[in-house]
Design an enzyme around this catalytic site. Structure first.
Site: not given
Length: 535
Positions: A307-309
């Site tokens: 997530d949230e790269a």
């Protein structure tokens, strides 16, 4: 008559009459594999209700392996975190004026039945005995994966605290503890070939909180403690983002320039990720998997984050996810990841954890958000939210099943909306919980359905299970953690286990109020909501 059980059973009949549970009452097990379960049940009832049962020849309570009547309840849907295909948790519980019987086709099923009996004994306990109403319960779960994700990276929770959380999960028939072991703020698990991960990466947490990590011996003890209570511990190793602790430990894995945004609360958000084009990245990931996987022998899954790269091109993110999936598969395990992994090419064996629900995105107060987060972060968040709407449908189109963890109903770092009857808790309520989220009531947590409220889902068969999450940006202590978990955890269990797609609030609140006896006996802190008539 509704029995004060959470989750609500599938089928219950009651009749006039009682059976009194008191000191010295005997429990008989009819197979050796149930002996440890019965012994633990005796210990739990002593703690929860103050009643001293005995393992004796007198069959006041009979515990046995049997399948009678369980086919009245359909088998559960979903996937099990331990990978077992034939496990059956359906059980029977019968209370007559002559005694009690608890049965099921497996030891796990009997454990679920004993858990219901334990709740009843505690709810009716008074002056050293409990007069149970005569009743027959045939029950089984709706979903096989019923879990809690616990953030131990932003605040390191020592093994004693984690064991208390496992006890809470077991009490409400949750069977997965997903440990969020790594993040920007800390690395919490040993990798012998990479000692700096714990020597440097585990030093500290969010703000000025103390750091720490679990030794292999401590993790082994936690995994065994959970397994004894039929809870599977699933490890999460965040990648390719949320890797600031990795870069502190091994700067050579970091990009040439590491970008971050100060969030103003003692934390920062890193905008740099592991690079899928560098061979040293994959040597690192392989070392980590080689060390982590053997520490969780009961888990069929490894959570790879995903997530949230932030700041990572979509193509690079997809390439990273696909390579990470291959490495996990090569070690005989399956992958679960946050919903962003659906943007890669994945298969039907991968589980996609849905968290950014459309309801939350559509109802978000962007003016309020803009006042709480740095201006440079706003366009990054907006881009992520825009992509999120397509994640669940894409996952389903690729044949994956969803692990349902929507922020609206199952993120327990959301502030409590209910007022507390305890003035000290009112002060705590003001400061614990991420202010970017609207506050949620206890009632909010049970008035939704995993199928009806998940986009693109039309049946239980598309869902792997249901999992709540508690993140610890604002949670610094064990007391604060328990305050945010209870009574919400009971509601999550209700939605994961109970077959009632619609939960009546008045009826649920009455059942919930009777649960506080156990919490108080165990010293668990909980929100004393003014909306509930607590026991």
């Amino acid at each position: 008559m509704n029995l004060p059980l959470i989750p609500a059973p599938a089928a219950t009949t009651t009749s006039a009459g009682t059976f009194v549970i008191g000191d010295g009452l005997g429990i008989v097990v009819q197979s050796a594999e149930l002996a440890d379960l019965a012994a633990r049940f005796v210990e739990d009832v002593q703690i929860d209700a103050g009643i001293a049962l005995s393992l004796a020849a007198s069959a006041d309570i009979t515990v046995l392996i049997d399948s009678a009547g369980i086919d009245d309840v359909a088998p559960a849907s979903g996937l099990r975190a331990d990978g077992k295909d034939l496990a059956d948790e359906r059980y029977g519980l019968e209370i007559t004026s002559a005694g009690v019987r608890v049965w099921g086709p497996t030891a796990e099923a009997v454990h679920r039945g004993l858990t219901s009996l334990r709740q009843l004994i505690t709810a009716y306990a008074q002056d050293g005995s409990a007069a149970l109403p005569t009743a027959r319960v045939i029950d089984g779960p709706r979903f096989t994966w019923r879990g809690l994700s616990l953030d131990v990276a932003r605040t390191f929770h020592p093994p004693t605290v984690v064991r208390r959380v496992i006890d809470m999960c077991a009490l409400y028939k949750l069977n997965v503890l997903h440990l969020h072991l790594t993040d920007d703020q800390g690395w919490r698990i040993e990798v012998p070939s990479r000692p700096a991960l714990t020597e440097i990466g585990a030093d500290g947490a969010i703000g000025d909180r103390p750091g720490g990590h679990y030794s292999r011996a401590e993790m082994s003890e936690l995994v065994a403690y959970a397994a004894e209570r039929f809870v599977t511990v699933v490890p999460e190793i965040e990648m390719p983002g949320h890797t600031a602790a990795v870069f502190r430990a091994y700067p050579e894995l970091a990009p040439g320039e590491v970008r971050s945004i100060d969030l103003g609360n003692g934390a920062s958000l890193q905008l740099s990720t592991l690079d899928p084009d560098r061979p040293e990245t994959w040597a690192f990931v392989d070392d980590v998997l080689a060390a982590v996987i053997p520490q969780f022998p009961q888990s069929a899954y490894v959570h790879i984050g995903g997530d949230e790269a932030f700041g990572m091109p979509d193509e690079a993110h997809a390439a990273f996810v696909e390579r990470a999936v291959e490495l996990v598969r090569a070690r005989g395990k399956r992958v679960v990841g946050w919903q962003e992994i659906a943007r890669a090419s994945i298969g039907s064996d991968e589980v996609v954890q849905y968290w950014m629900d459309v309801h939350e995105v559509e109802s978000m107060d962007y003016d309020a958000v803009s006042s709480m987060v740095p201006a440079e972060l706003l366009p990054i968040l907006a881009e992520g939210l825009k992509k999120a709407a397509h994640d669940a449908p894409r996952a389903l189109a690729q044949g994956s099943r969803l692990l349902v963890s929507p922020t609206t109903w199952l993120y327990f770092d959301r502030p409590h909306a209910d007022a507390s009857s305890d003035a000290a808790q009112e002060e705590l309520r003001k400061r614990v919980g991420l202010p970017v989220y609207p506050a949620a009531s206890i009632r909010d947590g049970i008035e939704w359905d995993p199928v009806e409220n998940t986009p693109g889902v039309e049946s239980d068969a598309q869902i792997a299970g249901v999992e709540a999450a508690v993140w610890c940006e604002t949670i610094a202590t064990a007391d604060e953690l328990e305050f945010m978990l209870l009574p919400r955890l009971a509601g999550a269990a209700e939605k994961a286990w109970s077959r009632q797609t619609s939960t009546d609030w008045t009826e649920y609140a009455a059942r919930l109020g009777r649960q506080s006896t156990i919490w108080q006996q165990r010293g668990w802190r909980f929100l004393r909501s003014v909306e509930i008539d607590w026991a």
